[in-house]
Design a protein around this motif. Structure first.
Motif, PDB file in Angstrom:
ATOM      1  N   PRO A 105       0.829  -1.199   0.000  1.00 43.28           N
ATOM      2  CA  PRO A 105       0.000   0.000   0.000  1.00 43.28           C
ATOM      3  C   PRO A 105       0.866   1.252   0.000  1.00 43.28           C
ATOM      4  CG  PRO A 105       0.154  -0.883   2.222  1.00 43.28           C
ATOM      5  CD  PRO A 105       0.893  -1.851   1.325  1.00 43.28           C
ATOM      6  N   CYS A 106       0.336   2.326  -0.563  1.00 41.78           N
ATOM      7  CA  CYS A 106       1.064   3.592  -0.483  1.00 41.78           C
ATOM      8  C   CYS A 106       1.279   3.902   0.991  1.00 41.78           C
ATOM      9  CB  CYS A 106       0.271   4.704  -1.164  1.00 41.78           C
ATOM     10  SG  CYS A 106       1.129   6.264  -1.016  1.00 41.78           S
ATOM     11  N   ALA A 107       0.176   3.871   1.767  1.00 44.13           N
ATOM     12  CA  ALA A 107       0.278   4.171   3.198  1.00 44.13           C
ATOM     13  C   ALA A 107      -0.253   3.009   4.023  1.00 44.13           C
ATOM     14  CB  ALA A 107      -0.518   5.427   3.522  1.00 44.13           C
ATOM     15  N   PHE A 134       5.370   7.122   7.576  1.00 48.05           N
ATOM     16  CA  PHE A 134       5.546   8.576   7.642  1.00 48.05           C
ATOM     17  C   PHE A 134       5.313   9.070   6.224  1.00 48.05           C
ATOM     18  CE2 PHE A 134       8.231   6.877  11.040  1.00 48.05           C
ATOM     19  CZ  PHE A 134       7.863   7.676  12.108  1.00 48.05           C
ATOM     20  N   LYS A 135       4.210   9.759   6.000  1.00 45.90           N
ATOM     21  CA  LYS A 135       3.861  10.168   4.634  1.00 45.90           C
ATOM     22  C   LYS A 135       4.193  11.639   4.395  1.00 45.90           C
ATOM     23  CE  LYS A 135       2.529   8.043   1.992  1.00 45.90           C
ATOM     24  NZ  LYS A 135       3.385   7.174   1.110  1.00 45.90           N
ATOM     25  N   PRO A 136       4.997  11.919   3.373  1.00 48.65           N
ATOM     26  CA  PRO A 136       5.326  13.314   3.058  1.00 48.65           C
ATOM     27  C   PRO A 136       4.234  13.911   2.173  1.00 48.65           C
ATOM     28  CG  PRO A 136       6.510  11.829   1.594  1.00 48.65           C
ATOM     29  CD  PRO A 136       5.606  10.973   2.434  1.00 48.65           C
ATOM     30  N   SER A 275       3.687   3.547 -10.481  1.00 52.75           N
ATOM     31  CA  SER A 275       2.488   4.037  -9.798  1.00 52.75           C
ATOM     32  C   SER A 275       2.591   5.530  -9.537  1.00 52.75           C
ATOM     33  CB  SER A 275       2.289   3.299  -8.467  1.00 52.75           C
ATOM     34  OG  SER A 275       2.320   1.906  -8.654  1.00 52.75           O
ATOM     35  N   HIS A 276       3.711   5.949  -8.922  1.00 51.10           N
ATOM     36  CA  HIS A 276       3.872   7.377  -8.638  1.00 51.10           C
ATOM     37  C   HIS A 276       4.218   8.164  -9.902  1.00 51.10           C
ATOM     38  CE1 HIS A 276       3.829   5.828  -4.559  1.00 51.10           C
ATOM     39  NE2 HIS A 276       3.424   7.026  -4.207  1.00 51.10           N
ATOM     40  N   ALA A 277       4.785   7.494 -10.907  1.00 52.29           N
ATOM     41  CA  ALA A 277       5.083   8.191 -12.159  1.00 52.29           C
ATOM     42  C   ALA A 277       3.776   8.592 -12.840  1.00 52.29           C
ATOM     43  CB  ALA A 277       5.910   7.300 -13.082  1.00 52.29           C
ATOM     44  N   VAL A 301       5.325  -1.035  -6.918  1.00 56.30           N
ATOM     45  CA  VAL A 301       3.958  -0.622  -7.277  1.00 56.30           C
ATOM     46  C   VAL A 301       3.049  -0.564  -6.054  1.00 56.30           C
ATOM     47  CG1 VAL A 301       4.144  -1.620  -9.609  1.00 56.30           C
ATOM     48  CG2 VAL A 301       3.134  -2.953  -7.767  1.00 56.30           C
ATOM     49  N   ASP A 302       2.048   0.311  -6.146  1.00 59.66           N
ATOM     50  CA  ASP A 302       1.049   0.438  -5.083  1.00 59.66           C
ATOM     51  C   ASP A 302      -0.070  -0.583  -5.301  1.00 59.66           C
ATOM     52  OD1 ASP A 302       2.476   2.665  -4.288  1.00 59.66           O
ATOM     53  OD2 ASP A 302       0.814   4.080  -4.473  1.00 59.66           O
ATOM     54  N   VAL A 303      -0.441  -1.284  -4.240  1.00 62.36           N
ATOM     55  CA  VAL A 303      -1.634  -2.139  -4.271  1.00 62.36           C
ATOM     56  C   VAL A 303      -2.486  -1.767  -3.048  1.00 62.36           C
ATOM     57  CG1 VAL A 303      -0.416  -4.060  -5.387  1.00 62.36           C
ATOM     58  CG2 VAL A 303      -0.627  -4.057  -2.911  1.00 62.36           C
ATOM     59  N   LEU A 311      -6.551   6.120   1.933  1.00 59.26           N
ATOM     60  CA  LEU A 311      -6.267   7.434   2.531  1.00 59.26           C
ATOM     61  C   LEU A 311      -5.174   8.169   1.758  1.00 59.26           C
ATOM     62  CD1 LEU A 311      -6.377   6.553   6.352  1.00 59.26           C
ATOM     63  CD2 LEU A 311      -8.171   7.531   4.898  1.00 59.26           C
ATOM     64  N   CYS A 312      -4.556   7.440   0.804  1.00 56.32           N
ATOM     65  CA  CYS A 312      -3.471   8.063   0.046  1.00 56.32           C
ATOM     66  C   CYS A 312      -3.338   7.362  -1.310  1.00 56.32           C
ATOM     67  CB  CYS A 312      -2.181   7.897   0.861  1.00 56.32           C
ATOM     68  SG  CYS A 312      -0.771   8.747   0.177  1.00 56.32           S
ATOM     69  N   ASP A 313      -3.352   8.130  -2.388  1.00 54.23           N
ATOM     70  CA  ASP A 313      -3.030   7.609  -3.717  1.00 54.23           C
ATOM     71  C   ASP A 313      -3.895   6.440  -4.207  1.00 54.23           C
ATOM     72  OD1 ASP A 313      -1.129   9.547  -3.939  1.00 54.23           O
ATOM     73  OD2 ASP A 313       0.591   8.235  -3.636  1.00 54.23           O
ATOM     74  N   GLY A 314      -5.192   6.443  -3.854  1.00 54.69           N
ATOM     75  CA  GLY A 314      -6.104   5.397  -4.337  1.00 54.69           C
ATOM     76  C   GLY A 314      -6.115   5.230  -5.855  1.00 54.69           C
ATOM     77  N   PRO A 315      -6.133   6.345  -6.647  1.00 59.83           N
ATOM     78  CA  PRO A 315      -6.284   6.204  -8.096  1.00 59.83           C
ATOM     79  C   PRO A 315      -5.178   5.388  -8.786  1.00 59.83           C
ATOM     80  CG  PRO A 315      -6.701   8.473  -7.421  1.00 59.83           C
ATOM     81  CD  PRO A 315      -6.181   7.751  -6.212  1.00 59.83           C
ATOM     82  N   GLN A 316      -4.039   5.224  -8.124  1.00 58.93           N
ATOM     83  CA  GLN A 316      -2.943   4.486  -8.778  1.00 58.93           C
ATOM     84  C   GLN A 316      -2.776   3.078  -8.224  1.00 58.93           C
ATOM     85  OE1 GLN A 316      -0.116   7.485  -7.681  1.00 58.93           O
ATOM     86  NE2 GLN A 316       0.940   6.204  -6.199  1.00 58.93           N
ATOM     87  N   ALA A 317      -3.631   2.690  -7.266  1.00 65.22           N
ATOM     88  CA  ALA A 317      -3.448   1.384  -6.619  1.00 65.22           C
ATOM     89  C   ALA A 317      -4.077   0.267  -7.444  1.00 65.22           C
ATOM     90  CB  ALA A 317      -4.063   1.415  -5.225  1.00 65.22           C
TER      91      ALA A 317
HETATM   92 MN    MN Z   1       2.078   7.471  -2.696  1.00 65.64          MN
END
Ligand code: MN
Ligand code: PEP
Length: 349
Positions: A105-107, A134-136, A275-277, A301-303, A311-317
């Protein structure tokens, strides 16, 4: 280093450059052309820098020949490196022989979400689990991560699925606690040029995943890796995660050419974060295929089990069919470019 004199430079000006170079123990080889004189310097480049040769009378230009990033360069370390991640009993390779899938997961949001994402990662063939504690975040009002509790949840999910874990560190003061829970420390795009943080992770005794700054040149990125290496840690994996461009169709623009460019100038492994790209789940599989084809040493990759409520970056998961498609690409394609699945190369004792 090469010093190029201006067309009208006098004998005295040339002699002065030679004298300055010799004063710091260097050798200067003067070559007179019809119009210009050039002087080749041999010796310690850093001591030449202190001479400020560009400021001397008659000097038109100074060119550096050797890479400014000595420890991570391939000039003196021609073989590409493999970085091993995980405890002595279970080490996963990231390097030129294998292709490594890192997923998660992203977070880290909760025990259940992280456990489920870890199971999804493992079943897709991932050998490392990612997850941010720790999410920036761009906004101070957005979810900032669970902090130390998040590290504990991630470490537990890693143990439960048998996957070593990688997580981001955003503050040098957290080095000890993050290194205690994680197998690999990630420095994100926003902190690539946070030199104090780079030095701190360089001394943490764990491998580092160094993402490219979103506006960083390749040389700046490699100099950031040099900060970590200079602290005695050569276990650095570079991650191309897209750079800022004028086009807002994607979150960032994946600079796929950075992969072979960096591999030709640095011995460090290079992976890609599609994913972040892209910031869009529909592009994650195509960009992962591109990463494999271009010779990347892995992808991250984000899953997420429930991207709609992430809560973070759902559209790319990824989940479901998209994740199965990624798993299939990562299983089938690397052998076609001469790479082994990292899962079959894990070192256990
Ligand atoms: Mn992220
Ligand atoms: C991440 O991987 O969670 C992340 C924040 O990535 P980046 O630093 O590339 O934006």
């Amino acid at each position: 280093m090469v010093v190029v004199m201006s067309p009208g430079a006098t004998e005295e000006e040339v002699a002065h450059v030679v004298e300055r170079v010799e004063s710091v123990g260097g050798e200067a080889f003067v070559s007179k052309g019809v119009v210009r004189t050039i002087i080749g310097l041999v010796g310690d480049v850093d001591s030449f820098h202190h001479l400020n040769l560009r400021t001397l009378p008659g000097v038109a230009d100074v060119h550096r020949i050797s890479d400014p990033y000595k420890l991570v360069s391939r000039q003196h370390h021609t073989e590409r490196s493999t970085v091993w991640v995980g405890p002595d009993t279970h080490q996963v390779p990231i390097g030129p022989e294998t292709f490594t899938l890192i997923a998660g997961p992203c977070a880290v949001e909760s025990v259940e979400q992280t456990m489920e994402a870890a199971r999804m990662a493992a079943s897709a063939g991932a050998t490392l689990l990612r997850g941010g504690a720790f999410k920036p975040r761009t906004s101070p009002y957005a979810f900032q991560g669970l902090g130390v509790r998040g590290l504990e949840i991630l470490a537990a999910a890693g143990r439960a699925t048998g996957l070593p874990v990688v997580t981001e560190i955003v503050d040098a003061r957290d080095v000890d606690v993050v290194a205690e829970h994680a197998d690999m420390l990630q420095v994100g795009t926003r902190n690539m040029a946070n030199f104090g943080l780079l030095q701190a992770v360089g001394g943490a005794g764990k491998p580092v995943l160094l993402k490219r700054g979103m506006t960083a040149t390749i040389e700046e990125w490699l100099m950031a890796a040099e900060y970590i290496a200079q602290r005695g840690n050569l276990d650095v994996v570079l991650c191309e995660r897209g750079i800022r461009s004028f086009d807002s169709t994607t979150r960032n623009t994946l600079d796929i050419s950075a992969v072979p460019i960096v591999q030709s100038t640095s011995h460090l492994p290079v992976i890609v974060d599609p994913s972040h790209a892209a910031g869009r789940k529909d592009l994650v599989v195509p960009l992962s295929r591109a990463a494999i084809a271009v010779g990347a040493d892995g992808v991250i990759v984000d899953v997420h089990p429930d991207p709609e409520n992430a809560l973070c970056d759902g559209p790319q998961a990824l989940l479901g069919n998209d994740l199965r498609e990624l798993a299939s690409a990562v299983r089938r394609l690397p052998p076609q470019v001469g790479r082994q699945d990292a899962a079959t190369a894990v070192r256990t004792t």
